[in-house]
Design a protein around this motif. Structure first.
Motif, PDB file in Angstrom:
ATOM      1  N   CYS A   1      -1.963   8.865  -3.687  1.00  0.00           N
ATOM      2  CA  CYS A   1      -1.496   7.510  -3.388  1.00  0.00           C
ATOM      3  C   CYS A   1       0.024   7.564  -3.444  1.00  0.00           C
ATOM      4  O   CYS A   1       0.608   7.975  -4.457  1.00  0.00           O
ATOM      5  CB  CYS A   1      -2.037   6.498  -4.390  1.00  0.00           C
ATOM      6  SG  CYS A   1      -1.378   4.829  -4.102  1.00  0.00           S
ATOM      7  N   TYR A   2       0.644   7.129  -2.356  1.00  0.00           N
ATOM      8  CA  TYR A   2       2.094   7.253  -2.185  1.00  0.00           C
ATOM      9  C   TYR A   2       2.668   5.944  -1.672  1.00  0.00           C
ATOM     10  O   TYR A   2       2.093   5.309  -0.771  1.00  0.00           O
ATOM     11  CB  TYR A   2       2.381   8.388  -1.193  1.00  0.00           C
ATOM     12  CG  TYR A   2       3.825   8.573  -0.838  1.00  0.00           C
ATOM     13  CD1 TYR A   2       4.738   9.066  -1.768  1.00  0.00           C
ATOM     14  CD2 TYR A   2       4.281   8.265   0.430  1.00  0.00           C
ATOM     15  CE1 TYR A   2       6.069   9.242  -1.431  1.00  0.00           C
ATOM     16  CE2 TYR A   2       5.611   8.449   0.780  1.00  0.00           C
ATOM     17  CZ  TYR A   2       6.507   8.929  -0.158  1.00  0.00           C
ATOM     18  OH  TYR A   2       7.823   9.103   0.178  1.00  0.00           O
ATOM     19  N   ASP A   3       3.803   5.530  -2.228  1.00  0.00           N
ATOM     20  CA  ASP A   3       4.536   4.350  -1.775  1.00  0.00           C
ATOM     21  C   ASP A   3       5.812   4.818  -1.075  1.00  0.00           C
ATOM     22  O   ASP A   3       6.784   5.187  -1.735  1.00  0.00           O
ATOM     23  CB  ASP A   3       4.878   3.455  -2.968  1.00  0.00           C
ATOM     24  CG  ASP A   3       5.821   2.304  -2.628  1.00  0.00           C
ATOM     25  OD1 ASP A   3       6.142   2.093  -1.433  1.00  0.00           O
ATOM     26  OD2 ASP A   3       6.253   1.609  -3.566  1.00  0.00           O
ATOM     27  N   PRO A   4       5.832   4.799   0.273  1.00  0.00           N
ATOM     28  CA  PRO A   4       7.031   5.242   0.982  1.00  0.00           C
ATOM     29  C   PRO A   4       8.172   4.223   0.914  1.00  0.00           C
ATOM     30  O   PRO A   4       9.299   4.528   1.289  1.00  0.00           O
ATOM     31  CB  PRO A   4       6.541   5.411   2.425  1.00  0.00           C
ATOM     32  CG  PRO A   4       5.424   4.426   2.553  1.00  0.00           C
ATOM     33  CD  PRO A   4       4.758   4.410   1.199  1.00  0.00           C
ATOM     34  N   ASP A   5       7.885   3.000   0.421  1.00  0.00           N
ATOM     35  CA  ASP A   5       8.869   1.924   0.405  1.00  0.00           C
ATOM     36  C   ASP A   5       9.620   1.792  -0.917  1.00  0.00           C
ATOM     37  O   ASP A   5      10.496   0.947  -1.046  1.00  0.00           O
ATOM     38  CB  ASP A   5       8.171   0.594   0.721  1.00  0.00           C
ATOM     39  CG  ASP A   5       7.458   0.632   2.061  1.00  0.00           C
ATOM     40  OD1 ASP A   5       8.084   1.068   3.055  1.00  0.00           O
ATOM     41  OD2 ASP A   5       6.269   0.264   2.119  1.00  0.00           O
ATOM     42  N   ALA A   6       9.264   2.606  -1.903  1.00  0.00           N
ATOM     43  CA  ALA A   6       9.933   2.528  -3.205  1.00  0.00           C
ATOM     44  C   ALA A   6      11.425   2.815  -3.043  1.00  0.00           C
ATOM     45  O   ALA A   6      11.809   3.696  -2.284  1.00  0.00           O
ATOM     46  CB  ALA A   6       9.311   3.533  -4.174  1.00  0.00           C
TER      47      ALA A   6
END
Length: 165
Positions: free
Chosen positions: A55-60
């Motif tokens: 699970c990855y948040d590219p917007d952090a």
């Protein structure tokens, strides 16, 4: 049949419910249940020996995104993870290994973007892996896990949840 992932916890592109949001224990200002969502996949290609989930948040706002969950070495006969499987007392299949997230420890860490920021995307990816086991440890960084996945992935499929505070 194409490799695909679904969830009974959320639909692709929907907002994630409070159950799956980071808990107050982490100190980032959120008060969710910090439970990993249900994930179910099908249509893995021939030659798949194991699976991995991230699970990855590219917007952090970090310059490099934020890794919320990494699980490798899921046996090839497993095609589903129950809600909460990524918690400390979760129910991961035998042999599966959670590795270090950007929170600094293994295990699921739910969404908690900065207050007032735009909605962040949380991309849950299932990898069909051509080896039974990636040679990583629980304290291996997400970058090194990603490096290993890059060279051992036969196929991948994503489902995305959103969250905004």
């Amino acid at each position: 049949m194409a490799f695909a992932v679904t969830s009974s916890s959320f639909k692709d592109g929907d907002y994630l419910s409070k159950d799956f949001i980071l808990s107050a224990d982490f100190g980032f200002g959120c008060a969710g249940g910090n439970k990993s969502p249900h994930l179910k996949w099908s249509g893995a290609p021939a030659g798949t020996a194991s699976f991995a989930v991230t699970c990855y948040d590219p917007d952090a706002p970090t310059g490099s995104g934020f890794w919320h969950w990494l699980v490798v070495n899921i046996p090839r006969d497993v095609t589903e993870l129950a809600p909460g499987a990524g918690s400390a007392a979760g129910q991961l299949p035998a042999g599966a290994l959670q590795t270090r997230t950007d929170f600094g420890v293994p295990g699921y860490g739910g969404p908690c973007p900065p207050e007032g920021d735009h909605p962040h995307r949380y991309i849950f990816t299932i990898f069909a892996v051509k080896t039974n086991k990636l040679e990583v440890k629980a304290d291996t960084s997400a970058a090194v896990v990603g490096f290993n996945l890059h060279f051992n992935t036969l196929a991948r499929t994503d489902i995305m949840g959103l969250f905004k505070r």
